[in-house]
Design a protein around this motif. Structure first.
Motif, mmCIF file in Angstrom:
data_model
loop_
_atom_site.group_PDB
_atom_site.id
_atom_site.type_symbol
_atom_site.label_atom_id
_atom_site.label_comp_id
_atom_site.label_asym_id
_atom_site.label_seq_id
_atom_site.Cartn_x
_atom_site.Cartn_y
_atom_site.Cartn_z
ATOM 1 N N LEU A 123 -16.970 24.431 -17.744
ATOM 2 C CA LEU A 123 -17.035 24.195 -16.303
ATOM 3 C C LEU A 123 -15.819 24.753 -15.567
ATOM 4 N N SER A 124 -14.689 24.810 -16.218
ATOM 5 C CA SER A 124 -13.484 25.272 -15.539
ATOM 6 C C SER A 124 -13.480 26.777 -15.312
ATOM 7 N N THR A 125 -14.197 27.518 -16.166
ATOM 8 C CA THR A 125 -14.193 28.983 -16.055
ATOM 9 C C THR A 125 -15.563 29.571 -15.752
ATOM 10 N N GLY A 126 -16.645 28.849 -16.093
ATOM 11 C CA GLY A 126 -17.991 29.386 -15.954
ATOM 12 C C GLY A 126 -18.449 30.198 -17.148
ATOM 13 N N GLU A 127 -17.560 30.390 -18.124
ATOM 14 C CA GLU A 127 -17.915 31.180 -19.307
ATOM 15 C C GLU A 127 -18.951 30.442 -20.155
ATOM 16 N N LEU A 128 -19.882 31.211 -20.718
ATOM 17 C CA LEU A 128 -20.844 30.626 -21.647
ATOM 18 C C LEU A 128 -20.145 30.185 -22.923
ATOM 19 N N ASP A 129 -20.510 29.009 -23.402
ATOM 20 C CA ASP A 129 -20.122 28.548 -24.734
ATOM 21 C C ASP A 129 -21.263 28.992 -25.656
ATOM 22 N N ILE B 231 -42.017 23.285 -13.575
ATOM 23 C CA ILE B 231 -40.645 23.261 -14.083
ATOM 24 C C ILE B 231 -39.838 22.205 -13.332
ATOM 25 N N HIS B 232 -38.753 21.763 -13.949
ATOM 26 C CA HIS B 232 -37.853 20.802 -13.319
ATOM 27 C C HIS B 232 -37.030 21.476 -12.233
ATOM 28 N N ALA B 233 -36.444 22.631 -12.553
ATOM 29 C CA ALA B 233 -35.725 23.503 -11.617
ATOM 30 C C ALA B 233 -34.326 23.015 -11.239
ATOM 31 N N ASP B 234 -33.896 21.868 -11.767
ATOM 32 C CA ASP B 234 -32.574 21.341 -11.421
ATOM 33 C C ASP B 234 -32.012 20.552 -12.605
ATOM 34 N N LEU B 235 -32.206 21.086 -13.821
ATOM 35 C CA LEU B 235 -31.904 20.309 -15.025
ATOM 36 C C LEU B 235 -30.427 20.410 -15.401
ATOM 37 N N PHE B 236 -29.588 19.824 -14.560
ATOM 38 C CA PHE B 236 -28.162 19.761 -14.815
ATOM 39 C C PHE B 236 -27.856 18.555 -15.699
ATOM 40 N N ARG B 237 -26.644 18.548 -16.245
ATOM 41 C CA ARG B 237 -26.261 17.496 -17.191
ATOM 42 C C ARG B 237 -26.265 16.110 -16.556
ATOM 43 N N ASP B 238 -26.109 16.008 -15.226
ATOM 44 C CA ASP B 238 -26.137 14.685 -14.597
ATOM 45 C C ASP B 238 -27.544 14.218 -14.260
ATOM 46 N N ASN B 239 -28.572 15.007 -14.624
ATOM 47 C CA ASN B 239 -29.960 14.607 -14.421
ATOM 48 C C ASN B 239 -30.652 14.231 -15.726
ATOM 49 N N VAL B 240 -29.862 13.992 -16.762
ATOM 50 C CA VAL B 240 -30.393 13.628 -18.080
ATOM 51 C C VAL B 240 -29.583 12.447 -18.610
ATOM 52 N N MET B 241 -30.283 11.519 -19.261
ATOM 53 C CA MET B 241 -29.628 10.329 -19.810
ATOM 54 C C MET B 241 -29.713 10.330 -21.333
ATOM 55 N N PHE B 242 -28.659 9.799 -21.953
ATOM 56 C CA PHE B 242 -28.603 9.675 -23.407
ATOM 57 C C PHE B 242 -28.211 8.261 -23.796
ATOM 58 N N THR B 243 -28.744 7.820 -24.915
ATOM 59 C CA THR B 243 -28.244 6.631 -25.596
ATOM 60 C C THR B 243 -27.688 7.096 -26.945
ATOM 61 N N THR B 244 -27.254 6.160 -27.765
ATOM 62 C CA THR B 244 -26.722 6.504 -29.086
ATOM 63 C C THR B 244 -27.615 5.892 -30.158
ATOM 64 N N SER B 245 -28.021 6.708 -31.114
ATOM 65 C CA SER B 245 -28.892 6.230 -32.182
ATOM 66 C C SER B 245 -28.105 5.372 -33.162
ATOM 67 N N LEU C 46 -29.133 26.354 -19.282
ATOM 68 C CA LEU C 46 -28.083 27.066 -20.006
ATOM 69 C C LEU C 46 -26.832 27.247 -19.154
ATOM 70 N N ASN C 47 -27.017 27.523 -17.864
ATOM 71 C CA ASN C 47 -25.880 27.761 -16.976
ATOM 72 C C ASN C 47 -25.100 26.498 -16.637
ATOM 73 N N ASP C 48 -25.577 25.345 -17.084
ATOM 74 C CA ASP C 48 -24.805 24.121 -16.870
ATOM 75 C C ASP C 48 -24.412 23.463 -18.184
ATOM 76 N N TRP C 49 -25.355 23.354 -19.103
ATOM 77 C CA TRP C 49 -25.113 22.641 -20.356
ATOM 78 C C TRP C 49 -24.275 23.442 -21.337
ATOM 79 N N ALA C 50 -24.300 24.755 -21.217
ATOM 80 C CA ALA C 50 -23.669 25.596 -22.235
ATOM 81 C C ALA C 50 -22.562 26.458 -21.656
ATOM 82 N N ILE C 51 -21.783 25.887 -20.728
ATOM 83 C CA ILE C 51 -20.671 26.645 -20.169
ATOM 84 C C ILE C 51 -19.402 25.794 -20.163
#
Length: 344
Positions: free
Chosen positions: A254-260, A204-218, A247-252
Motif C-alpha cells: 500500500l505504501s508504494t503501489g507495487e505488486l507483491d 461482478i462485485h466491482a469493489d472487492l477491496f480488503r475492507d469489504n471482506v471479513m475473516f474469522t480464524t479456523s 489484485l490491485n488491492d489485496w496483492a500490493i
C-alpha cells in the motif's frame, strides 16, 4: 466515516415494527465508506437473543436501481456464498403489499435496505493465506452469479470513465492530465479488440477491496473467509476486471503501489483452481490491471474534487491509485507469468 442522513430512534423503531424485528436496542453509525449511510441495527424479539443487522440508506442510488444489488446478494446467499442476505418486508409475503420491491425499504425519506450482519473482521494486512481464500471465493462467486437472472451494466465502467474524466481534468497538473488522457485512449483501444469482446462476463462485485471482506480464524489458526459485503457497485461486466480490482488491492504494498508477486500469484492460482482463465483473459490481464487502477483513480478524483456534505466524510486520497496506475502502465506485461500476445 460518512453519515449523510440521520435516523431518529422513532424512525428506527418504526422500521423494526414494519419488518417484525422486535425492539430496536441500538443504532450505531458504521465507520468507513463514502457512498451511503450505514448503521449497525441491533434488535431483539421477546424471549430471543439480540440480533445485529446492517441498515443502509442509499444516498445516490434510486429505489428502482436497488433490486439488482439486493437480488444479487440474495441469489449468492442462496448458492452458498457468504454474503449479507437482505431482509424481506413481510407485507409482501402475506399479500398486503404488491407495489415496489420486497427488499427495498424507505427510511428517513431515503431508499434503504436491512441485511444480515457478517461475523469476523477485515484483513487489512493480508497474507498469502488470505489471498488464497479470496481467490477461491471470488471464482465461486462469479460462477454462482452466472445463473443470476438480473441485468444491469457496471455503472462505473468505461463509459463512465470517459464521461467523468473531463470533469476532473481542470483539477490536474499537466503530467496528471497527460496520464489520464493516454490511459483513457489505451483503454478505449483495448475495448475495440477481439480479445476484449471474447472476455467472459457476468455479475461482478466491482469493489472487492480488503475492507469489504471479513475473516474469522479456523480451529487450526488459519484465516477463514466468512463473508463478502458492499455490493452496491456491482453490475454485469468482465470477470477479469473484477479479479484485477482485487489484485490491485489485496496483492500490493500500500505504501508504494507495487505488486507483491507472491500474494498476486497465490490469489490467481486459487482463483484458477475453481475457474481457469480463458485465453482472452490471459491476453488482457495486464490491460485489465491498468483498467482497474484507472477506474479507482478517476472515481477518487471525482470524490476528492466534488465532495458531498456529510458528517465526518473522509474521501480517499486519489494519489494512491495514480501511483498504482503509473506502475501498472510501466510494468512488463508478463509480470505475473501469464502468456501475453499483442493486441489486435
Amino acid at each position: 466515516m460518512a453519515v449523510y442522513t440521520d435516523v431518529a430512534p422513532e424512525q428506527a423503531q418504526a422500521l423494526c415494527d414494519r419488518l417484525g424485528l422486535g425492539r430496536c436496542l441500538a443504532l450505531d453509525p458504521i465507520k468507513g465508506g463514502i457512498e451511503n449511510t450505514n448503521y449497525f441495527l441491533s434488535t431483539q424479539r421477546d424471549g430471543e437473543p439480540a440480533v445485529r443487522r446492517v441498515l443502509t440508506l442509499f444516498e445516490r442510488l434510486r429505489a428502482d436501481q436497488l433490486p439488482y444489488y439486493l437480488d444479487l446478494m440474495g441469489h449468492l446467499a442462496s448458492n452458498g456464498i457468504a454474503v449479507p442476505d437482505p431482509v424481506i418486508d413481510p407485507s409482501f409475503e402475506n399479500g398486503r403489499k404488491t407495489g415496489g420491491h420486497p427488499k427495498v425499504l424507505q427510511v428517513a425519506g431515503k431508499p434503504a435496505s436491512v441485511v444480515s450482519c457478517l461475523v469476523g473482521e477485515s484483513a487489512l494486512s493480508p497474507t498469502t493465506a488470505h489471498c488464497a481464500q479470496l481467490g477461491e471465493v471470488l471464482a465461486r462467486m462469479h460462477l454462482a452469479g452466472a445463473t443470476f437472472g438480473g441485468q444491469q451494466p457496471n455503472l462505473r465502467a468505461l463509459a463512465w470513465w470517459n464521461e467523468t474524466a473531463p470533469t476532473v481534468m481542470p483539477h490536474l497538473g499537466a503530467d496528471q492530465s497527460a496520464l489520464l488522457a493516454s490511459e483513457l485512449a489505451y483503454q478505449n483501444h483495448v475495448a475495440t479488440t477481439p480479445a476484449y469482446s471474447a472476455l467472459p462476463r457476468g455479475a461482478i462485485h466491482a469493489d472487492l477491496f480488503r475492507d469489504n471482506v471479513m475473516f474469522t480464524t479456523s480451529a487450526s489458526g488459519e484465516p477463514f473467509l466468512s463473508g463478502v459485503f458492499d455490493f452496491y457497485f456491482a453490475g454485469d461486466d468482465h470477470w477479469l476486471f473484477d479479479l484485477c480490482v482485487a489484485l490491485n488491492d489485496w496483492a500490493i504494498d500500500l505504501s508504494t503501489g507495487e505488486l507483491d508477486l507472491n500474494r498476486a500469484r497465490t490469489l490467481l492460482a486459487a482463483y484458477e483452481l475453481v475457474r481457469p482463465l480463458s485465453g482472452a483473459e490471459r491476453q488482457l490481464l495486464h490491460a485489465m490491471l491498468r483498467a482497474a487502477a484507472l477506474r479507482f483513480w478517476i472515481s477518487r478524483l471525482w470524490d476528492w474534487h466534488r465532495p458531498r456534505a456529510a458528517q465526518m466524510l473522509q474521501p480517499h486520497d486519489p494519489t494512491h491509485f495514480e501511483r498504482v496506475l503509473r506502475l501498472r502502465a510501466q510494468c512488463a506485461p508478463d509480470l505475473l507469468a501469464v502468456p501475453q500476445t499483442p493486441l489486435d
